[in-house]
Design a protein around this motif. Structure first.
Motif, PDB file in Angstrom:
ATOM      1  N   ALA A  93     -48.477 -19.334  26.980  1.00 35.18           N
ATOM      2  CA  ALA A  93     -48.865 -19.788  25.648  1.00 35.18           C
ATOM      3  C   ALA A  93     -48.651 -21.292  25.532  1.00 35.18           C
ATOM      4  CB  ALA A  93     -48.060 -19.061  24.575  1.00 35.18           C
ATOM      5  N   VAL A  94     -49.604 -21.958  24.918  1.00 34.56           N
ATOM      6  CA  VAL A  94     -49.524 -23.408  24.700  1.00 34.56           C
ATOM      7  C   VAL A  94     -50.080 -23.699  23.313  1.00 34.56           C
ATOM      8  CG1 VAL A  94     -49.731 -23.989  27.152  1.00 34.56           C
ATOM      9  CG2 VAL A  94     -51.790 -23.852  25.731  1.00 34.56           C
TER      10      VAL A  94
ATOM     11  N   ILE B  50     -46.083  -8.980  17.863  1.00 35.32           N
ATOM     12  CA  ILE B  50     -45.375 -10.213  17.482  1.00 35.32           C
ATOM     13  C   ILE B  50     -45.043 -10.146  15.996  1.00 35.32           C
ATOM     14  CG2 ILE B  50     -45.534 -12.723  17.296  1.00 35.32           C
ATOM     15  CD1 ILE B  50     -47.445 -12.666  19.688  1.00 35.32           C
ATOM     16  N   PRO B  51     -43.757 -10.137  15.640  1.00 37.85           N
ATOM     17  CA  PRO B  51     -43.388  -9.963  14.225  1.00 37.85           C
ATOM     18  C   PRO B  51     -43.711 -11.158  13.350  1.00 37.85           C
ATOM     19  CG  PRO B  51     -41.436 -10.339  15.579  1.00 37.85           C
ATOM     20  CD  PRO B  51     -42.575 -10.162  16.520  1.00 37.85           C
ATOM     21  N   GLU B  52     -43.733 -12.367  13.919  1.00 37.92           N
ATOM     22  CA  GLU B  52     -44.006 -13.573  13.136  1.00 37.92           C
ATOM     23  C   GLU B  52     -45.504 -13.853  13.152  1.00 37.92           C
ATOM     24  OE1 GLU B  52     -43.142 -17.159  10.950  1.00 37.92           O
ATOM     25  OE2 GLU B  52     -42.126 -15.256  11.263  1.00 37.92           O
TER      26      GLU B  52
ATOM     27  N   VAL C 187     -42.178 -15.820  23.143  1.00 37.47           N
ATOM     28  CA  VAL C 187     -42.408 -14.609  22.355  1.00 37.47           C
ATOM     29  C   VAL C 187     -43.842 -14.124  22.541  1.00 37.47           C
ATOM     30  CG1 VAL C 187     -42.414 -13.664  20.023  1.00 37.47           C
ATOM     31  CG2 VAL C 187     -40.646 -15.275  20.712  1.00 37.47           C
ATOM     32  N   ILE C 188     -44.788 -15.056  22.577  1.00 38.13           N
ATOM     33  CA  ILE C 188     -46.195 -14.700  22.806  1.00 38.13           C
ATOM     34  C   ILE C 188     -46.372 -14.186  24.231  1.00 38.13           C
ATOM     35  CG2 ILE C 188     -48.561 -15.582  22.811  1.00 38.13           C
ATOM     36  CD1 ILE C 188     -47.564 -17.789  20.875  1.00 38.13           C
ATOM     37  N   GLU C 189     -45.756 -14.879  25.166  1.00 43.14           N
ATOM     38  CA  GLU C 189     -45.900 -14.516  26.580  1.00 43.14           C
ATOM     39  C   GLU C 189     -45.306 -13.145  26.876  1.00 43.14           C
ATOM     40  OE1 GLU C 189     -45.685 -19.246  27.746  1.00 43.14           O
ATOM     41  OE2 GLU C 189     -43.967 -17.938  28.139  1.00 43.14           O
TER      42      GLU C 189
ATOM     43  N   THR D  43     -39.418 -18.191  16.146  1.00 43.89           N
ATOM     44  CA  THR D  43     -39.331 -16.893  16.788  1.00 43.89           C
ATOM     45  C   THR D  43     -38.517 -17.068  18.052  1.00 43.89           C
ATOM     46  OG1 THR D  43     -41.398 -17.356  17.931  1.00 43.89           O
ATOM     47  CG2 THR D  43     -41.547 -16.068  15.914  1.00 43.89           C
ATOM     48  N   GLY D  44     -38.037 -15.954  18.610  1.00 42.54           N
ATOM     49  CA  GLY D  44     -37.264 -16.038  19.846  1.00 42.54           C
ATOM     50  C   GLY D  44     -35.783 -16.081  19.558  1.00 42.54           C
ATOM     51  N   LEU D  45     -35.000 -16.226  20.625  1.00 40.96           N
ATOM     52  CA  LEU D  45     -33.555 -16.250  20.506  1.00 40.96           C
ATOM     53  C   LEU D  45     -33.106 -17.482  19.736  1.00 40.96           C
ATOM     54  CD1 LEU D  45     -32.609 -15.140  24.137  1.00 40.96           C
ATOM     55  CD2 LEU D  45     -32.603 -13.744  22.066  1.00 40.96           C
TER      56      LEU D  45
END
Length: 620
Positions: free
Chosen positions: A480-481, A517-519, A464-466, A207-209
């Motif tokens: 997130a961790v 969150i899409p994933e 993405v979570i943050e 996920t993410g860029l």
């Protein structure tokens, strides 16, 4: 030459890599493989996991002809040498054929088809994709709706379809169109050299860029030799590959490397290990196909060890090869004790064209380490400043940044901005991992300097979570961790500090994440509220403290069954100079009813042995 020690690797390197590796490109690898192993089976595709499900074999000669046809097809549709072809394909022989054809005729871009359409389109735009090869609903139903959405976002995209679903309109039938192309020569061959870019693999998280690492033909040719060298079982080896081909493990160690060496690759259904039936029938698959090498990520290894093996002939099985995340030592010992096949753990990255270290099958395997470095790949442990300056090497046994250099390392990311902090001076790549080297050259991973969460071998970007949690009106800050997990290695979790006078339950915040969150794999399994977020001296969130807190939560929960049995046990997770992180368990003097100290220690190790973090047990 069998690799047994670091000295064997040094001896091999007396001959330069460019002199030792005969092939320079993917095209040469496939041509030589077909010439040497034309009568062998290259791929065996299992349409299902059961003994009566259809099986389809593709020979080496047929493989080469089909790759040639597919490369000609791309050229016939105006795809040029510098154009990018994205692949959204599950496990099929056609996936490898399309991948290699794209690498030979253009630039391949395998993408995780479990991402949502917006994320996939973002990766494709970053890659400059001009064409897309995708599986239709007859193979896997979830992909084609994403294709339709991607086409809306990318007008002019040339789309090829693999499968038998004729309702997927306005797409070229890949297999029918390939059959109309010459199979004995490339019509307009692309000039290929060692440094020619073959593929763009996305990394930095599911996920993410996107971060697109460039793969070159020369590095792939070197990988195809080094990545099987530590196993060294020769032509006729049968590899069970349940990994997805958008991952370097599934496409490189699971495809190009074995094919270069005359192996047969068994593909267990399009979804591989994601198919629960494959896990259920794993040992039957091994027996029926006389599997020699079983490839699997640690989560799959843990799952199949819970599947009954009674009555199955596993005598063909010589070894398991694994990676993606650290394998718990107790799991390795259990596999080797119960099955008798050694577990070969390795370590690699997309940026290093798959494995960069591996335990030698024919030498000493050190459980808990990720082995010796591959030939022609340098590995060092260094003290690296926050700005990327290498301040010096760490002494043997001391923890530092794991750096790698050599012809198997990517020349860099497609977007040079991503090189900052990763591509360091003098060609060194900072893996983002922390580790130590022992006196014999074995690498031991102890943690990560970067923030990625690795769930069952798949990367999750915590940002993405943050960002999702930060959109909640009650949240002031979020971090997130990874939460240590005995099955997946890590699971995503988040710590939040709420705004003053704001309120929200942890479950409400998790439900918010599910919507935002899409994933699905990135949705945190826990959201823990804390009064104050730990910060560094310059005001950044101090994640090392949160990782320790997450590990503390995981080990507290793991020891709950022991406490339920009336045994007083406490655990403290702390930094450790040797292991990076250590869970120190202290057990009160047991009563006679609780059992002997040895029995309690064994019970404790059973509960904690599946975790990547080491533990130590002490009695009061």
């Amino acid at each position: 030459m069998k690799i047994r020690t670091q000295a064997d690797i040094v001896e091999l390197e007396r001959v330069p890599a460019t002199d030792r590796i005969r092939q320079h490109t993917v095209a040469e690898i496939l041509r030589d493989a077909a010439a040497s192993h034309g009568n062998r089976t290259a791929f065996r595709f299992l349409s299902g996991s059961g003994p009566t499900d259809p099986v389809r074999d593709v020979g080496y000669d047929a493989m080469l002809r089909r790759v040639t046809q597919a490369a000609n097809l791309l050229q016939a549709h105006g795809i040029g040498p510098d154009d990018t072809v994205t692949l959204l394909l599950p496990g099929l022989p056609e996936t490898f054929i399309a991948l290699w054809a794209a690498e030979i005729a253009a630039v391949a871009n395998p993408v995780n088809y479990f991402l949502d359409a917006t994320q996939i389109a973002g990766i494709m735009k970053e890659a400059g994709a001009r064409a897309l090869i995708a599986a239709d609903a007859s193979i896997f139903p979830d992909i084609w709706p994403k294709v339709e959405a991607i086409r809306q976002a990318m007008p002019g995209l040339k789309v090829f379809r693999i499968g038998s679903d004729r309702t997927a309109t306005d797409a070229v039938d890949f297999e029918t169109a390939c059959a109309q192309q010459p199979d004995d020569r490339l019509i307009a061959p692309k000039p290929l050299a060692r440094d020619t870019v073959a593929a763009l693999f996305h990394t930095g998280g599911t996920t993410g860029l996107p971060k697109l690492a460039r793969h070159t033909h020369g590095a792939l040719a070197l990988m195809a030799w080094t990545n099987t060298l530590m196993v060294d079982l020769g032509p006729g080896t049968v590899l069970l590959n349940p990994l997805p081909q958008f991952h370097v493990g599934g496409s490189l160690f699971g495809g190009l490397a074995p094919i270069a060496n005359g192996w047969t690759v068994v593909i267990p259904t399009p979804l591989g290990a994601r198919n629960p039936n494959v896990v259920r029938d794993y040992w039957s698959i091994v027996e029926r196909n006389r599997v020699t090498v079983a490839g699997a990520v640690p989560t799959t290894l843990a799952a199949i060890m819970n599947v009954p093996r009674d009555g199955h002939d596993l005598s063909s099985l010589k070894t398991f090869v694994t990676g993606g995340s650290t394998v718990p030592v107790e799991l390795i010992r259990r596999i080797e004790r119960e099955i008798g096949a050694p577990v070969i753990e390795g370590y690699g990255m997309t940026e290093v064209h798959c494995y960069s270290t591996m335990n030698p099958l024919h030498g000493e395997r050190r459980a808990g380490s990720v082995g010796l470095r591959m030939p022609y790949t340098e590995v060092r442990i260094a003290d690296v400043a926050p700005d990327g300056t290498i301040r010096g090497d760490c002494p043997t046994g001391e923890i530092g940044h794991v750096l790698m250099r050599g012809p198997q390392v990517t020349p860099g990311y497609l977007d040079p901005r991503h090189d900052r902090g990763a591509m360091l001076a003098d060609g060194w790549l900072d893996s983002g991992d922390l580790g130590r080297l022992d006196a014999e050259g074995y690498l031991w991973l102890t943690g990560r300097s970067k923030d990625l969460i690795i769930r069952g071998g798949h990367n999750i970007d915590p940002i993405v979570i943050e960002e999702a949690l930060s959109r909640h009106p009650a949240v002031e800050t979020a971090a997130a961790v990874g939460l240590p997990d005995s099955y997946a290695g890590e699971l995503p979790m988040a710590f939040v500090q709420l705004r003053p006078d704001a309120g929200a339950t942890s479950e409400a915040l998790r439900e918010f994440c599910r919507r935002e969150i899409p994933e699905r794999a990135a949705v945190p399994v826990q959201v823990v509220q804390i009064p104050v977020m730990p910060l560094t001296g310059v005001g950044k969130i101090f994640k090392p403290a949160l990782r320790l807190q997450a590990a503390q939560l995981a080990f507290e929960a793991a020891l709950a069954p022991l406490r339920a049995e009336g045994i007083a046990a406490t655990v403290t997770v702390r930094n450790d100079p040797t292991h990076g992180t250590l869970a120190a368990v202290r057990i009160a003097a047991p009563s006679a009813a609780a059992g002997s100290r040895d029995a309690i220690a064994r019970r404790c190790s059973e509960l904690l042995g599946g975790y990547q973090i080491r533990h130590a047990i002490d009695f009061e």
